[in-house]
Design a protein around this motif. Sequence first.
Motif, PDB file in Angstrom:
ATOM      1  N   LEU A 216      68.217  77.214  45.668  1.00  0.00           N
ATOM      2  CA  LEU A 216      67.915  78.491  44.568  1.00  0.00           C
ATOM      3  C   LEU A 216      66.777  78.438  43.936  1.00  0.00           C
ATOM      4  N   GLN A 217      66.231  77.500  43.462  1.00  0.00           N
ATOM      5  CA  GLN A 217      64.984  77.167  42.547  1.00  0.00           C
ATOM      6  C   GLN A 217      63.955  77.367  43.343  1.00  0.00           C
ATOM      7  N   ARG A 218      63.877  77.494  44.673  1.00  0.00           N
ATOM      8  CA  ARG A 218      62.973  77.865  45.596  1.00  0.00           C
ATOM      9  C   ARG A 218      62.429  79.249  45.301  1.00  0.00           C
ATOM     10  N   VAL A 219      63.268  80.015  45.245  1.00  0.00           N
ATOM     11  CA  VAL A 219      63.226  81.490  44.991  1.00  0.00           C
ATOM     12  C   VAL A 219      62.542  81.934  43.786  1.00  0.00           C
ATOM     13  N   HIS A 220      61.301  82.677  43.957  1.00  0.00           N
ATOM     14  CA  HIS A 220      60.346  83.092  42.915  1.00  0.00           C
ATOM     15  C   HIS A 220      61.430  83.611  41.550  1.00  0.00           C
ATOM     16  N   PRO A 221      61.287  83.286  40.363  1.00  0.00           N
ATOM     17  CA  PRO A 221      61.895  83.808  39.343  1.00  0.00           C
ATOM     18  C   PRO A 221      62.153  85.297  39.202  1.00  0.00           C
ATOM     19  N   GLU A 222      61.332  86.200  39.525  1.00  0.00           N
ATOM     20  CA  GLU A 222      61.159  87.412  39.541  1.00  0.00           C
ATOM     21  C   GLU A 222      62.278  88.096  40.622  1.00  0.00           C
ATOM     22  N   ASP A 223      62.177  87.329  41.705  1.00  0.00           N
ATOM     23  CA  ASP A 223      63.077  88.007  42.911  1.00  0.00           C
ATOM     24  C   ASP A 223      64.491  87.143  42.876  1.00  0.00           C
ATOM     25  N   ARG A 224      64.667  86.236  42.037  1.00  0.00           N
ATOM     26  CA  ARG A 224      65.844  85.461  41.946  1.00  0.00           C
ATOM     27  C   ARG A 224      67.053  86.241  41.638  1.00  0.00           C
ATOM     28  N   GLY A 225      67.061  87.248  40.875  1.00  0.00           N
ATOM     29  CA  GLY A 225      68.280  88.071  40.543  1.00  0.00           C
ATOM     30  C   GLY A 225      68.622  89.056  41.334  1.00  0.00           C
ATOM     31  N   GLU A 226      67.692  89.629  42.310  1.00  0.00           N
ATOM     32  CA  GLU A 226      67.823  90.396  43.505  1.00  0.00           C
ATOM     33  C   GLU A 226      68.459  89.801  44.476  1.00  0.00           C
ATOM     34  N   TRP A 227      67.925  88.425  44.652  1.00  0.00           N
ATOM     35  CA  TRP A 227      68.439  87.754  45.718  1.00  0.00           C
ATOM     36  C   TRP A 227      70.015  87.363  45.549  1.00  0.00           C
ATOM     37  N   GLN A 228      70.068  86.937  44.252  1.00  0.00           N
ATOM     38  CA  GLN A 228      71.796  86.610  44.030  1.00  0.00           C
ATOM     39  C   GLN A 228      72.351  87.618  44.262  1.00  0.00           C
ATOM     40  N   GLY A 229      72.142  88.852  43.705  1.00  0.00           N
ATOM     41  CA  GLY A 229      72.671  90.084  43.806  1.00  0.00           C
ATOM     42  C   GLY A 229      73.127  90.519  45.276  1.00  0.00           C
ATOM     43  N   THR A 230      72.154  90.406  46.068  1.00  0.00           N
ATOM     44  CA  THR A 230      72.460  90.626  47.583  1.00  0.00           C
ATOM     45  C   THR A 230      73.436  90.130  47.924  1.00  0.00           C
ATOM     46  N   ILE A 231      73.367  88.412  47.690  1.00  0.00           N
ATOM     47  CA  ILE A 231      74.386  87.526  48.071  1.00  0.00           C
ATOM     48  C   ILE A 231      75.897  87.682  47.415  1.00  0.00           C
ATOM     49  N   GLU A 232      75.795  88.161  46.359  1.00  0.00           N
ATOM     50  CA  GLU A 232      77.097  88.489  45.776  1.00  0.00           C
ATOM     51  C   GLU A 232      77.787  89.577  46.300  1.00  0.00           C
TER      52      GLU A 232
ATOM     53  N   PHE B 236      62.071  88.371  49.676  1.00  0.00           N
ATOM     54  CA  PHE B 236      61.750  87.889  48.523  1.00  0.00           C
ATOM     55  C   PHE B 236      60.881  86.785  48.567  1.00  0.00           C
ATOM     56  N   ARG B 237      60.205  86.328  47.420  1.00  0.00           N
ATOM     57  CA  ARG B 237      59.178  85.332  47.586  1.00  0.00           C
ATOM     58  C   ARG B 237      59.946  83.768  47.194  1.00  0.00           C
ATOM     59  N   ILE B 238      59.094  82.979  47.647  1.00  0.00           N
ATOM     60  CA  ILE B 238      59.440  81.470  47.155  1.00  0.00           C
ATOM     61  C   ILE B 238      58.299  80.778  46.847  1.00  0.00           C
TER      62      ILE B 238
END
Length: 859
Positions: free
Chosen positions: A323-339, A352-354
């Motif tokens: 999860l830490q490799r995901v760019h901070p600006e895209d981390r919220g969208e990435w986690q929201g999509t997974i959930e 997303f960006r890493i």
Amino acid sequence: MLSRINNLKIAPRLILCFAVILLLMLVGNSLLVWQFYLVRQQSDRVSALARELVVVSRFQTDILSLDAKLDSLAKSEDIDGLKREAGRLRSVLLTNTEAVRDALIRLPSDVPRDTAILPTVEAVEITLPPQLDAVIALGAASDWNAARLRLANEKKPLEASASNLVRSVEQQVSNQLSRSVAQAERVQSRILLILPLTAFVTLLMSTLLGFAITHSISASLRQLLQGSTALARGDFDHQVQLSGNDELAHLGAVFNETTTRLRDLYRQIKNNEAHLAEAQRLTHMGSWVWQVAERNALHLSDEWYRIYGFDLRKGIPPWEERLQRVHPEDRGEWQGTIERAIAQSSDYEVEFRILLPDGKLKWIRTVGHPVLSPAGELVQFVGSSMDITERKHAEEELQQLVDFVRHIITVLSPNGKITYANRVAREYTGLTLDEYRSVDVIARVIHPDDIERMRAVRERGLSANNPFEIEARTVGRDGLCRWFLYRYNPLRDEHGKIARWYVAGTDIEDRKRAEERLQHENVALREEIDRASMFEEIVGTSTPLKAVLSQTAKVAPTDSTVLITGETGTGKELIARAVHKRSQRSEHSFISVNCAAFAPTLISSELFGHEKGAFTGAMQRRLGRFELADGGTIFLDEVGELPPDTQVALLRVLQEREFERVGGTQSIKVDVRVIAATNRDLNAAVVDGSFRSDLFYRLQVFPIEIPPLRERREDIALLVEYFIDRHSRKAGKNIRHVSQETLELLQSYAWPGNIRELQNVIERSVILCETETFSIDESWLPQQPQPFLTAKPKNQIQLPRRLEEQEKDMIEEALTASRGRVFGPTGAAAKLGIPRSTLESKIKSLKIDKNRFKMDPES
């Protein structure tokens, strides 16, 4: 036996083993049942003898008891009691005798019997009643001594007989009990011998059979186990050697065949894995599987490690580290999509960006698919992650190119969701790219009247998977609407499935305005045709008319504003059309507006148009006459009737060539030539303040005054011929001549209504004419002295004044008859046969106070 068992197949071997064990158990149990049966037989014998003993003992007891009672009764010399007890004794003897007989019958056949018991009892039953009768007879004879003696003599042998019976039975019972005890001891000894012997034999046979069966299959199973171990180690070359035709031998053959196939499959899989790994390396796509419960990865391909920058030798990285490799600006969208995917057990796709440890930035596209348990519960996600950095860079370059295109460009996902909008789209609508992706764009930027239609067409088009287009008004960031043509084109993948939609929006506002203008021009043209101008061409050769035509020819090629003045019915609009036809704008529209035909509150809307909702009844936007005349000519008839606020707007058009719609805020520029006309004295209107002086000077750039018909007397003959020919052809009549008297009559009339009045008179006469010679009714032309026919030329200077006086007298007479009312069926305008606006203009120009003719202030 063991050799035969070894030759058996596994299933028959096991069946035989269980059959032998079951047989041994049945034999042992049968022996035990037989011993228990013997014990039960002996017990039945003892029970039968015991019952016999009880019956005999009761027989003895009853006889002795009754005999004692008889003796007592004999001593008391109670004859009644003696009889009663004697009867009871007989009954007891009968009952006991039957009981003894039944007990003897029920004795088992193998029990030794005392043959004297039953005869003894029966002898007592037979002999005792007569003896009792003799005793009763003695008692009845009061010979009680003899009775007592008789009883005493009978008592001793009866007691002896009963005692002998009891002793005999007791002896039999005692003998049987002794035998039962002895037999029970023997049975107990047998049981103690049978139980361990049966258990030992069963155990021995089970052991032997189990050993034999185990020994027969253990070697084969050992080989199969060794083969399975080798297979687990990945040794696909190991083979088992089993002979025979039993299940194990068959299983060994299947094992060897399966191992061979697995070896081939393993080699193929290894080759495929190598190809897949190379394909993943070339396409920058890594595969993965992760567990939903613990979020731990079950599989990560080599390419996944290369994409994310993890070391393969360190093993699978934990969830938090990934999860830490995901760019901070895209981390919220990435986690929201997974959930959301976990909550809905659905597929997911996210870009997303890493951020790698060396600071390098990559774009990743991840696609996941849910894996459900047999119970329908979500357990895993399987999917792929693809490095799309190069594609993103290419898209950015393409976006930069698209941003330079002067069209609205958007990109949609297969389900119609907007994923990209170019700079023109963002600047025009004022929406950011994130808003394009998240909000309902149609509801935000499409005109409310077009939303429902656009949604319906768009839904049908996306469902049909074919290109389509929609025209809709689009609201800009400034709140103004423009028409756009949106063309939808699908992009398909190699399987023919739609990967995305491209939408191009083209500004068609000018085209729509031209179409709308053309539509309104057609409407205006139809209105003009319906109203039918009183001339199809200008007729006449008089000097005043030639002067007007000369002026018209000179001013027509220019763009100067023209002010045409003249009395009503002189043909001002015909001159205006002649100016337009001879101008450089002749290919464009000619829009005619009668300013007196509209209410003061509506004339501005008619000239300049209005926006939707500008006033009550404005259900949609409407273009004004100036917009419809853009590039052409607008003719403002009765311009002197314009209200003050409209005069200001008209002045702005003449000065700045721009205006605003009613209820609008946007300035609209037009290129229009203005031709105005009036029958009013605008100089007088400027003086009395009803008309703006600056507007008057703007309109009177090139004035043209049209002479009245009375000043074109020589043109009357030509006009008469023209109108007769025109209306006779319409009426289907053949009129060839005009009498001289009629022509002189027409020439002698003053024609206050000018050419329009002349046309109406001739049309009426044509309708009524029944011959080839044209004539009119003199009563239609009230004759009054016409000074200009007989007076000297110097008196002709007074003609306009005299006409004004006559006209004023006629108007005052009409106002008197209508009690000051100007319009309506009984108004002065109807009585004079002229329009209300014309009468109002004449009242103002002649300075007539119409209020003094009103009899009722409310009329």
